[in-house]
Design an enzyme around this catalytic site. Sequence first.
Site, PDB file in Angstrom:
ATOM      1  N   ARG A  22       0.829  -1.205   0.000  1.00 33.36           N
ATOM      2  CA  ARG A  22       0.000   0.000   0.000  1.00 33.36           C
ATOM      3  C   ARG A  22       0.864   1.256   0.000  1.00 33.36           C
ATOM      4  O   ARG A  22       1.951   1.273   0.563  1.00 33.36           O
ATOM      5  CB  ARG A  22      -0.922   0.004   1.218  1.00 33.36           C
ATOM      6  CG  ARG A  22      -1.986  -1.078   1.192  1.00 33.36           C
ATOM      7  CD  ARG A  22      -2.835  -1.055   2.434  1.00 33.36           C
ATOM      8  NE  ARG A  22      -2.061  -1.381   3.630  1.00 33.36           N
ATOM      9  CZ  ARG A  22      -2.573  -1.438   4.862  1.00 33.36           C
ATOM     10  NH1 ARG A  22      -3.851  -1.171   5.056  1.00 33.36           N
ATOM     11  NH2 ARG A  22      -1.814  -1.754   5.888  1.00 33.36           N
TER      12      ARG A  22
ATOM     13  N   ASP B   1       0.752   5.730   0.433  1.00 36.68           N
ATOM     14  CA  ASP B   1       0.009   6.808   1.081  1.00 36.68           C
ATOM     15  C   ASP B   1      -0.457   7.856   0.083  1.00 36.68           C
ATOM     16  O   ASP B   1      -0.097   7.833  -1.100  1.00 36.68           O
ATOM     17  CB  ASP B   1       0.890   7.483   2.136  1.00 36.68           C
ATOM     18  CG  ASP B   1       1.179   6.588   3.322  1.00 36.68           C
ATOM     19  OD1 ASP B   1       0.350   5.714   3.624  1.00 36.68           O
ATOM     20  OD2 ASP B   1       2.248   6.763   3.952  1.00 36.68           O
TER      21      ASP B   1
ATOM     22  N   ARG C 275      10.338   7.622   3.613  1.00 33.25           N
ATOM     23  CA  ARG C 275      10.277   9.068   3.779  1.00 33.25           C
ATOM     24  C   ARG C 275      11.073   9.523   5.006  1.00 33.25           C
ATOM     25  O   ARG C 275      11.662  10.606   5.013  1.00 33.25           O
ATOM     26  CB  ARG C 275       8.831   9.528   3.864  1.00 33.25           C
ATOM     27  CG  ARG C 275       8.091   9.368   2.534  1.00 33.25           C
ATOM     28  CD  ARG C 275       6.583   9.552   2.697  1.00 33.25           C
ATOM     29  NE  ARG C 275       6.256  10.848   3.253  1.00 33.25           N
ATOM     30  CZ  ARG C 275       5.040  11.164   3.707  1.00 33.25           C
ATOM     31  NH1 ARG C 275       4.064  10.254   3.676  1.00 33.25           N
ATOM     32  NH2 ARG C 275       4.802  12.364   4.185  1.00 33.25           N
TER      33      ARG C 275
END
Length: 275
Positions: free
Chosen positions: A62, A64, A209
Amino acid sequence: MSADVLIADPRPGNRWALGIEYDGNGFCGWQRQSGQPSVQQSLEEALSRLAQVPITVTVAGRTDTGVHALCQVVHFDAPVQRSAESWVRATNTYLPDGVAVRWAQPVPSHFHARFSATARRYRYVMMNRREKSALWRHHTAWIYSHLDIEPMQAAANLLLGTHDFSAFRASSCQAKNPVRHLQQLSISQRGELIAIDAEANGFLHHMVRNLAGVLMVVGRGDQPPSWAATVLASRDRCQAGVTAPPGGLYFVAPRYPDAFALPVDAVDAGFLTGE
């Protein structure tokens, strides 16, 4: 009878894998969320419209809100007989502009887009210049302070291997085990674009990130490369830098055993930095 005729397929194991490309702008991320547009919803609605029965997909990983994908992989069990070309071309006619099917391939019934993957690859792209970019504004992270990639690479090298990456996970991360094997974390530059390439057996929520955020701090000269190892050893998210913005992050592709013969290694991420 044509392979594209819409008829129910009573045979077991009619499983397909798809390679999906998408621009994360305009979506709440991969996963369905009530009242918000998602990539998953767009793809499942397109496939269901083509098959004329509901289809649900399982994804490799998945992403974001605002995160992009070059070759996301999903699998589904087809309730109708269709050719590979139809699963690609016909599905694309029903998808919004920000999502596209790149390829379709039949796979064995034991193939699983998530659990069959042996590794996942990401690329984080930064525009490093004083002025903002009109063309790259939604597809890179704009870093106006000069970044030196040599200390960034030195810091990245200290993070390679099998570690507890708790310091690089989001507070909302639901993974039971924070240990991951990071086998690649490399920095490259071409002109004003800097890329961080990461590959691991799996990633925690916001891990890429957060890795990028720490490397940016080192690249600006605010911390020495050894600081990355200190952050890692602390296992404390509060010790790390800021979470880098989502617009520069690309899910490149997962890796699978050669036996599945999926074209995931053919993905070219070089265009993102002009390589």
